[in-house]
Structures are given as C-alpha cells and as structure tokens.
Design a protein around this motif. Structure first.
Motif, PDB file in Angstrom:
ATOM      1  N   LYS A 362       0.846  -1.190   0.000  1.00 28.51           N
ATOM      2  CA  LYS A 362       0.000   0.000   0.000  1.00 28.51           C
ATOM      3  C   LYS A 362       0.885   1.245   0.000  1.00 28.51           C
ATOM      4  CE  LYS A 362      -3.907  -2.052   2.534  1.00 28.51           C
ATOM      5  NZ  LYS A 362      -4.830  -1.895   3.688  1.00 28.51           N
ATOM      6  N   ILE A 363       0.671   2.103  -0.983  1.00 28.24           N
ATOM      7  CA  ILE A 363       1.407   3.354  -1.060  1.00 28.24           C
ATOM      8  C   ILE A 363       0.511   4.392  -1.717  1.00 28.24           C
ATOM      9  CG2 ILE A 363       2.501   2.606  -3.219  1.00 28.24           C
ATOM     10  CD1 ILE A 363       4.874   4.390  -2.499  1.00 28.24           C
ATOM     11  N   ASP A 364       0.431   5.572  -1.107  1.00 26.91           N
ATOM     12  CA  ASP A 364      -0.459   6.635  -1.580  1.00 26.91           C
ATOM     13  C   ASP A 364      -1.886   6.088  -1.671  1.00 26.91           C
ATOM     14  OD1 ASP A 364       1.669   8.446  -1.698  1.00 26.91           O
ATOM     15  OD2 ASP A 364       2.221   7.767  -3.705  1.00 26.91           O
ATOM     16  N   THR A 365      -2.470   6.099  -2.856  1.00 28.16           N
ATOM     17  CA  THR A 365      -3.833   5.583  -3.026  1.00 28.16           C
ATOM     18  C   THR A 365      -3.853   4.207  -3.679  1.00 28.16           C
ATOM     19  OG1 THR A 365      -4.001   6.718  -5.165  1.00 28.16           O
ATOM     20  CG2 THR A 365      -4.756   7.921  -3.202  1.00 28.16           C
ATOM     21  N   GLU A 366      -2.718   3.571  -3.805  1.00 27.80           N
ATOM     22  CA  GLU A 366      -2.628   2.285  -4.491  1.00 27.80           C
ATOM     23  C   GLU A 366      -2.584   1.123  -3.511  1.00 27.80           C
ATOM     24  OE1 GLU A 366      -0.616   2.356  -8.731  1.00 27.80           O
ATOM     25  OE2 GLU A 366       0.816   2.759  -7.148  1.00 27.80           O
ATOM     26  N   ILE A 367      -3.185   0.013  -3.915  1.00 30.66           N
ATOM     27  CA  ILE A 367      -3.104  -1.264  -3.204  1.00 30.66           C
ATOM     28  C   ILE A 367      -2.706  -2.303  -4.235  1.00 30.66           C
ATOM     29  CG2 ILE A 367      -4.321  -2.974  -1.824  1.00 30.66           C
ATOM     30  CD1 ILE A 367      -6.176  -0.799  -0.868  1.00 30.66           C
ATOM     31  N   ILE A 368      -1.521  -2.891  -4.090  1.00 37.39           N
ATOM     32  CA  ILE A 368      -0.913  -3.706  -5.138  1.00 37.39           C
ATOM     33  C   ILE A 368      -0.430  -5.025  -4.546  1.00 37.39           C
ATOM     34  CG2 ILE A 368       0.794  -3.702  -7.010  1.00 37.39           C
ATOM     35  CD1 ILE A 368       1.063  -0.667  -6.528  1.00 37.39           C
ATOM     36  N   ARG A 369      -0.507  -6.060  -5.354  1.00 38.84           N
ATOM     37  CA  ARG A 369       0.137  -7.325  -4.986  1.00 38.84           C
ATOM     38  C   ARG A 369       1.634  -7.231  -5.295  1.00 38.84           C
ATOM     39  NH1 ARG A 369      -2.377 -12.435  -7.679  1.00 38.84           N
ATOM     40  NH2 ARG A 369      -1.991 -11.180  -9.537  1.00 38.84           N
ATOM     41  N   ALA A 370       2.439  -7.757  -4.393  1.00 38.44           N
ATOM     42  CA  ALA A 370       3.887  -7.685  -4.592  1.00 38.44           C
ATOM     43  C   ALA A 370       4.548  -8.950  -4.068  1.00 38.44           C
ATOM     44  CB  ALA A 370       4.479  -6.459  -3.899  1.00 38.44           C
ATOM     45  N   MET A 371       5.733  -9.235  -4.599  1.00 36.86           N
ATOM     46  CA  MET A 371       6.546 -10.355  -4.136  1.00 36.86           C
ATOM     47  C   MET A 371       7.835  -9.805  -3.550  1.00 36.86           C
ATOM     48  SD  MET A 371       7.864 -13.772  -6.139  1.00 36.86           S
ATOM     49  CE  MET A 371       8.938 -12.887  -7.262  1.00 36.86           C
ATOM     50  N   VAL A 372       8.194 -10.254  -2.374  1.00 37.40           N
ATOM     51  CA  VAL A 372       9.376  -9.770  -1.676  1.00 37.40           C
ATOM     52  C   VAL A 372      10.622 -10.384  -2.309  1.00 37.40           C
ATOM     53  CG1 VAL A 372      10.548  -9.615   0.543  1.00 37.40           C
ATOM     54  CG2 VAL A 372       8.053  -9.493   0.442  1.00 37.40           C
ATOM     55  N   LEU A 373      11.627  -9.543  -2.571  1.00 36.64           N
ATOM     56  CA  LEU A 373      12.885 -10.002  -3.160  1.00 36.64           C
ATOM     57  C   LEU A 373      14.049  -9.964  -2.174  1.00 36.64           C
ATOM     58  CD1 LEU A 373      12.725  -8.260  -6.668  1.00 36.64           C
ATOM     59  CD2 LEU A 373      12.049 -10.594  -6.065  1.00 36.64           C
ATOM     60  N   ASN A 374      14.089  -8.961  -1.306  1.00 38.92           N
ATOM     61  CA  ASN A 374      15.224  -8.827  -0.388  1.00 38.92           C
ATOM     62  C   ASN A 374      14.764  -8.072   0.854  1.00 38.92           C
ATOM     63  OD1 ASN A 374      17.703  -7.478   0.806  1.00 38.92           O
ATOM     64  ND2 ASN A 374      18.684  -8.715  -0.767  1.00 38.92           N
ATOM     65  N   VAL A 375      15.143  -8.610   2.031  1.00 38.11           N
ATOM     66  CA  VAL A 375      14.745  -7.998   3.310  1.00 38.11           C
ATOM     67  C   VAL A 375      15.950  -7.790   4.219  1.00 38.11           C
ATOM     68  CG1 VAL A 375      12.387  -8.879   3.263  1.00 38.11           C
ATOM     69  CG2 VAL A 375      14.198 -10.284   4.244  1.00 38.11           C
ATOM     70  N   GLU A 376      17.149  -7.722   3.661  1.00 39.36           N
ATOM     71  CA  GLU A 376      18.340  -7.562   4.492  1.00 39.36           C
ATOM     72  C   GLU A 376      18.327  -6.234   5.245  1.00 39.36           C
ATOM     73  OE1 GLU A 376      21.750  -8.068   2.100  1.00 39.36           O
ATOM     74  OE2 GLU A 376      21.394 -10.192   1.668  1.00 39.36           O
ATOM     75  N   ASP A 377      17.820  -5.195   4.632  1.00 37.16           N
ATOM     76  CA  ASP A 377      17.716  -3.882   5.279  1.00 37.16           C
ATOM     77  C   ASP A 377      16.242  -3.571   5.504  1.00 37.16           C
ATOM     78  OD1 ASP A 377      17.931  -1.332   6.251  1.00 37.16           O
ATOM     79  OD2 ASP A 377      18.893  -0.486   4.465  1.00 37.16           O
ATOM     80  N   PRO A 378      15.757  -3.517   6.755  1.00 31.33           N
ATOM     81  CA  PRO A 378      14.335  -3.238   7.001  1.00 31.33           C
ATOM     82  C   PRO A 378      13.888  -1.883   6.465  1.00 31.33           C
ATOM     83  CG  PRO A 378      15.403  -4.085   8.980  1.00 31.33           C
ATOM     84  CD  PRO A 378      16.492  -3.801   8.002  1.00 31.33           C
ATOM     85  N   GLN A 379      14.824  -0.941   6.291  1.00 29.24           N
ATOM     86  CA  GLN A 379      14.477   0.364   5.762  1.00 29.24           C
ATOM     87  C   GLN A 379      14.546   0.419   4.238  1.00 29.24           C
ATOM     88  OE1 GLN A 379      13.206   2.677   7.741  1.00 29.24           O
ATOM     89  NE2 GLN A 379      13.489   1.237   9.435  1.00 29.24           N
ATOM     90  N   ALA A 380      14.945  -0.670   3.609  1.00 26.03           N
ATOM     91  CA  ALA A 380      15.019  -0.741   2.141  1.00 26.03           C
ATOM     92  C   ALA A 380      14.686  -2.165   1.715  1.00 26.03           C
ATOM     93  CB  ALA A 380      16.396  -0.328   1.642  1.00 26.03           C
ATOM     94  N   ILE A 381      13.405  -2.500   1.769  1.00 29.30           N
ATOM     95  CA  ILE A 381      12.929  -3.824   1.376  1.00 29.30           C
ATOM     96  C   ILE A 381      12.601  -3.782  -0.115  1.00 29.30           C
ATOM     97  CG2 ILE A 381      11.160  -5.580   1.747  1.00 29.30           C
ATOM     98  CD1 ILE A 381      10.853  -4.567   4.582  1.00 29.30           C
ATOM     99  N   TYR A 382      13.207  -4.687  -0.869  1.00 27.51           N
ATOM    100  CA  TYR A 382      12.986  -4.735  -2.308  1.00 27.51           C
ATOM    101  C   TYR A 382      11.800  -5.650  -2.611  1.00 27.51           C
ATOM    102  CZ  TYR A 382      17.491  -2.462  -3.074  1.00 27.51           C
ATOM    103  OH  TYR A 382      18.526  -1.572  -3.091  1.00 27.51           O
TER     104      TYR A 382
END
Length: 673
Positions: A362-382
C-alpha cells in the motif's frame, strides 16, 4: 660553285655554334637559398598536408573552399613536383582537415606528413645548432610541457569502482523450502538490480501535475501512476447507483431479474451459477466462500501477432507487457479492482516477510500485490509489483498480509527482452520515452519460440506500434546509441550537463572519489548511491570509445566536454587548459583529478551522454595546511584514501558562493591510532 659542285660529305650545320665559345656559356641556375630555408623552417613549425594535383580542377581556391580558409595558414605550390603544400595553424586544424578528407576521400589525393628526409636536407649549420628544437614523440609522457597555469594531479591514481550487490542471488533459490524458487520458476529475478536510484533520490523530476492539480502523475521505478490529490466522492456516488459484482467486486448495473444478484458479464455469472441456483428462488444473494471460488485461467506470454501494452520497464531492453485483447483487458482490470477491494481489509505485517513471499503493498492511493525479493535492510525492502512488473523499495510499514484468495489470482504481466537492443544506462531521455509508452500505446507482439533466453528467463520479442507501424526496438536502439559529433557540430560545455546537489546535514557518509588536492584543502566526494551510478555509466563510455568513435584522435577546445582514456578506461572529462604540446589538461568530471591526456586518447563528446554530474568539490574548513607535518599528511591521506567511505561531522552549502564545504574533524582523525 653551284650547289651541285659543293662537297657536302663533311657538312655539319651545328658545328659553328658548337665550337663557338661565345654561344656556349652555361650557367648553374639554382633556387633562392633564402626561400628554400624559409620553406624548411615552415615545415618544421607548422603541420601540413601534401596534396597532389591530379587534374586541372585542383587549385588553390578549391583547397581553401574544401578545408576552410579559417584553418589554413598558407598554401605553396611546387611546379616541378606538381603538389600543393597546405600549412595549418595547429594540430587541431590539421585534425579538422583530416576529418574532411575521410568524409570525402575521392575529391583530393593527399600525403600526410613531415618526412624525415626534409630534416636530413637541412644545412649542416642548422643540424648542429643547439637552438633548433628536435622533433619529439607526442605519445611519450616525457614530451609534456610542465609550464601550465592549472595545477595537475601529482599522482595518477586509479579511479575507484563500486558495484551493487544483486538483490537476489543463487543461494536464495537453492535454500530449503525457498518461496522465491516456487514463485519464480525461471529464476527471472536472479542477479537483478534496481535501476532507478536517481529517481528515488530526487535527481529526476518524477511528479507532473495534471488537470489543474486535481490529479498528479507520478513516475515510480519504471511505471506511471496517477494519484488523486483531493478526496473524491465518486465511489460513494457510484455505490448509490450501482452494486458490486459478487464475483469480481466491480461496480455493475447488470443483475438477475428474479433475485437482483449483481454480476458483470457471462464469465462472472458462470462463476456464480452453482450457488445462484440454490438461492435465486428465495430472493437472496448467494454467500461466497473464498475456498470454493474458482479463479481465472492463468495467462502466459500472449501468442505472437497479438496486441499488447507496456505496463512497466526495468532496463533499456527489458519491459513488462500484458495482452491488449478485449477479454484480457477485462480480466486484467477486474484483477486490479479485486486486489483494491480485498486489500483494504488486509492485516499489517508485524515481522519481516520471507524472500519470495507474496504481500499487499500500500502506497499513496494504491493497493498492489507484490513479491518480496530482499529484506536484508528493514528500511530498504525490495519488492516487485507482480501486476505491473516494477521493482520498488519500501519499508515494513507499507506491507500487509496477502490472503490466499489474492495470492492465487493469475498474473497477467510478463517480462520480455527487446530483441537486438543492448543493455545501456537508463538516461532521462530514455526513461521519458518509456513512461510515455506506459498503457498509452498498443503494440503488435512478434517472436519465435526458439528465441527464448533461458539464462535470463525471458522471450526475445519485437514490438511494433499499431497505428504508425513503427518498431519500438529500433526506436530504443536509436536513443541509446551514441553518435560521434561531426566537425561542424557546436562543442558541448559543462552547462550541457545537470549538476546534482548533495544533501546538507551532520554525520553524513561520503565516498572519496579523488584526493589529489588534499594538501590544498580540497577533496572530491559523492554519496555511495551516486558512486554506484558513476561506475554503471562507465560501461556505455567504454563501448563508445572502443567501438563507435571513428576518429583516431581529437583536439578539444578549452572548456569543451570530451571522452578521454585514463588507465585503459574511457571517462568523461572537460578540457581545462591547452598549452600546445598535444597534452591538454583534462578534468575528469566523475572523479575530480586533472591530468594531461594526449590527443590520441581523446574523443569528441556525444550529446547522448547527458548523465548528471554526481561528484562534488568540497572545501575542508577545519584543515590548516601550514599546521600539517609530513606524517600528518600521510595519515590523513590513508584515512581519506580514494574509494574509501568516511563520515564527516557536517556538510554545508553556500548558495551565494555556490560551493560545498565540510567539517571533517581533522584533529580527531590525526589523534586516532
């Protein structure tokens, strides 16, 4: 006696003149020795070309018109040998003449040079004259004129290189119970990188206002998003007039005549037919269970020859497409609406997701399906937006749980590889073209199944715009291919490039790009994210310098942009000073060092290289050179080595003077062990 009586046997008509000394006075006529010496001095002083007079049309006027009278010092015609000696003011003028000859090789026949036998024919007194300067090899560094007004770097250090770590690596796919191996069968995201760092850091303009600021169009990581700036009551008004389809949750005015059950079309009605038969007679709507709700058929790459639209782009040669056929368009927008409706009630994540896990973004007015690629940095999740294709960076606050129903819905966007288009750096011009194409144009998809790239997990395709029948592949290749400027193109200066301003603040981490002028209280630095971009754009410069640039040398003007070879790598530079020895002083824009470079290793600057300047000159406020000893300089240079990352106390920018300064904490560095 008559003519018949004269004895003609010993008659020789030339004998009288032959034996007459008065008629046989021969003199040795030689050319003026002064003119000959002047000619030889001129050949040593000015570069020249020798042009053969192949026919009567080759005249002095023709040569002036052909080369340009402004670059010619003088023309001398040798009657005996039938050649013109065309003298030029300097090496730059000679290079311009050679370029003209290469462009029109059939007009004149010339011989370059300053042959060795001319020097051997000098008078003996000049051969032994110490005042005559010997001809020097301009490719030898010993021939550099050290009398320069601009200080050059003392050390020719290697330029630093920085490489991004891939978002997903092989170990992520081979791990036990790997979700990404399950959801990415072709390992499409193996070694993928995020190519939109400059957009994310605000270097490029990413938001455009439309319709009097009621709607804003945002460019985000390869896709275009329209955001409403004012709350809209259109949904509430629509709900008063229409009902939601029970199958796809889209608004519709179709309904059953008996029980008023809303549905969109035949596809949605067939999905509800079993439950509808049980409840229609009672006048009640059926109650759906997600576990029994069947799904739309999963789509693969649309067949060759079908119409498609671009949803996002990832690289210069990788785009995401979806089918533009009517039934596929309906299914796609039903999917987007379904995710919006069901995602509103999604539960927020409380812990970091796993690599390959499907989530709601969820970002701004959008709700999107996404797949997580990288979570090594909690402040920069790809993550990758599976219904668009863009790879984006977010935080845990924007991620929500994805229900089984939403996770099992099909994916309609497929990545494809543009056939014949190489991977190049994403410039602002190329990004602007791709953003304009997002969902605005329809293309015909053409490909052959045997042209599948198994290493990248994508199909090589050809996209042809339907209205004008134009090839997108050819358009992109034209944009990304640099063109060597002609002789008549106006030279580009530093004003052609955009300067990026670094943020101000305390305790900032910077990367040292060059420390050649550290003793002068100056250092060149940039951010680590920018250092990655500088290294990445060097790939295009190497291709241009080694393969595309046809000139064997180039003499730039002062303050002109150019491409220079430094330690076997082509880099961007600007000519700071010309001293006439064939080694102009070049400032390397992306690093900061100033080095004399021979014209054989300089090429003209292609206008396609409009990359912004990301390296900034900093003045060190707390550095007093007169108080530093030799040991202090050595220690400071070790701490601020080229390519090192350091944290400075404070960075400030003076708008009036338009310069950056930093408080480095020199005393703390020198006192540390």
């Amino acid at each position: 006696p008559t003519m018949s009586e004269i004895n003609w046997e010993n008659f020789d008509p030339q004998a009288e003149h032959y034996y007459d000394e008065g008629s046989n006075k021969y003199e040795n006529v030689s050319a003026d020795s002064t003119a000959t010496n002047d000619r030889k001095k001129r050949q040593l002083q000015y570069p020249y070309l020798v042009v053969r007079k192949k026919h009567a049309l080759i005249t002095e006027s023709l040569l002036k018109n052909f080369f340009g009278e402004a670059i010619i010092y003088g023309i001398e015609y040798r009657t005996a040998s039938g050649v013109f000696f065309v003298y030029f003011h300097n090496l730059g003028s000679l290079e311009a003449a050679k370029i003209k000859i290469r462009q029109f090789p059939n007009i004149i026949d010339c011989v370059e040079g300053r042959p060795n036998y001319y020097q051997n024919q000098l008078p003996s007194d000049q051969l032994h004259n110490e005042n005559v300067m010997p001809m020097e090899d301009l490719t030898d560094k010993n021939g550099i004129d050290e009398k320069r007004t601009i200080k050059v770097s003392e050390k020719e250090s290697q330029h630093p290189a920085f490489h991004k770590v891939p978002i997903v690596i092989k170990a992520d796919y081979s791990a036990k119970n790997s979700l990404i191996a399950k959801n990415d069968v072709y390992q499409r995201y193996l070694n993928v990188k995020h190519e939109f760092a400059l957009e994310r850091l605000g270097v490029y303009v990413t938001v455009d206002s439309l319709e009097k600021d009621q709607v804003k169009q945002q460019r985000r990581s390869g896709r275009k998003v329209e955001l409403e700036t004012k709350p809209s009551d259109s949904e509430s008004k629509l709900a008063q007039r229409a009902n939601m389809c029970l199958a796809c949750m889209c608004y519709t005015d179709n309904s059953c005549k008996f029980c008023s059950m809303p549905f969109c079309n035949k596809t949605c009605f067939n999905k509800l037919s079993t439950l509808h038969k049980e409840t229609c007679a009672t006048g009640k709507w059926p109650i759906l269970d997600e576990t029994i709700d069947e799904q739309f058929t999963k789509l693969k790459l649309p067949p060759s020859g079908s119409n498609v639209k671009i949803t996002a782009f990832e690289q210069s040669n990788v785009v995401y497409v979806r089918s533009a056929e009517i039934h596929a368009e309906v299914a796609y927008f039903k999917l987007i609406s379904d995710v919006m409706c069901h995602g509103k009630s999604a539960t927020k994540l409380t812990k970091l997701p796993r690599c390959g896990e499907l989530v709601i973004y969820k970002i701004d007015t959008e709700i999107i399906r996404a797949m997580v690629l990288n979570v090594e940095d909690p402040q920069a999740i790809y993550i990758v937006c599976v219904d668009y294709g863009s790879v984006e960076i977010t935080t845990l606050d924007c991620l929500y749980e994805c229900s089984y129903y939403l996770a099992s819905l099909p994916r309609y966007t497929v990545p494809v590889l543009l056939r014949g288009v190489p991977k190049r750096y994403l410039t602002s011009n190329l990004c602007g073209v791709f953003y304009e194409l997002n969902d605005n144009y329809t293309f015909v998809l053409k490909y052959a199944k045997h042209d599948f790239d198994a290493g990248k997990g994508m199909q090589r395709v050809l996209l042809i715009e339907t209205e004008m029948n134009r090839s997108l592949n050819r358009l992109v290749k034209t944009i990304i291919t640099p063109v060597e400027p002609t002789l008549y193109t106006n030279p580009l200066t530093e004003d052609y490039l955009h300067h990026v301003y670094l943020p101000n603040g305390k305790h900032m981490e910077l990367v040292v790009m060059d420390n050649s002028y550290l003793k002068d209280g100056i250092i060149y630095c940039t951010l680590l994210e920018y250092a990655y971009e500088i290294t990445q754009l060097q790939r295009d410069l190497q291709f241009y310098g080694e393969s595309l640039a046809k000139r064997t040398y180039y003499a730039p003007r002062k303050n002109e942009l150019c491409i220079c070879k430094y330690h076997d790598k082509w880099c961007r530079g600007i000519c700071m000073e010309i001293v006439g020895d064939g080694y102009p002083s070049i400032l390397f824009l992306d690093y900061g060092n100033i080095t004399p470079i021979h014209i054989d290793y300089i090429r003209p600057y292609a206008p396609q290289f409009n990359y912004p300047i990301l390296t900034i000159l900093f003045v060190i406020n707390d550095l007093v050179p007169c108080d530093m000893s030799d040991s202090h300089w050595i220690k400071l240079e070790q701490q601020l080595a080229i390519g090192s990352i350091f944290k400075c106390n404070e960075v400030s920018y003076d708008e009036k003077e338009n310069n950056y300064s930093m408080c480095l904490g020199v005393d703390a560095i020198l006192s540390s062990k």
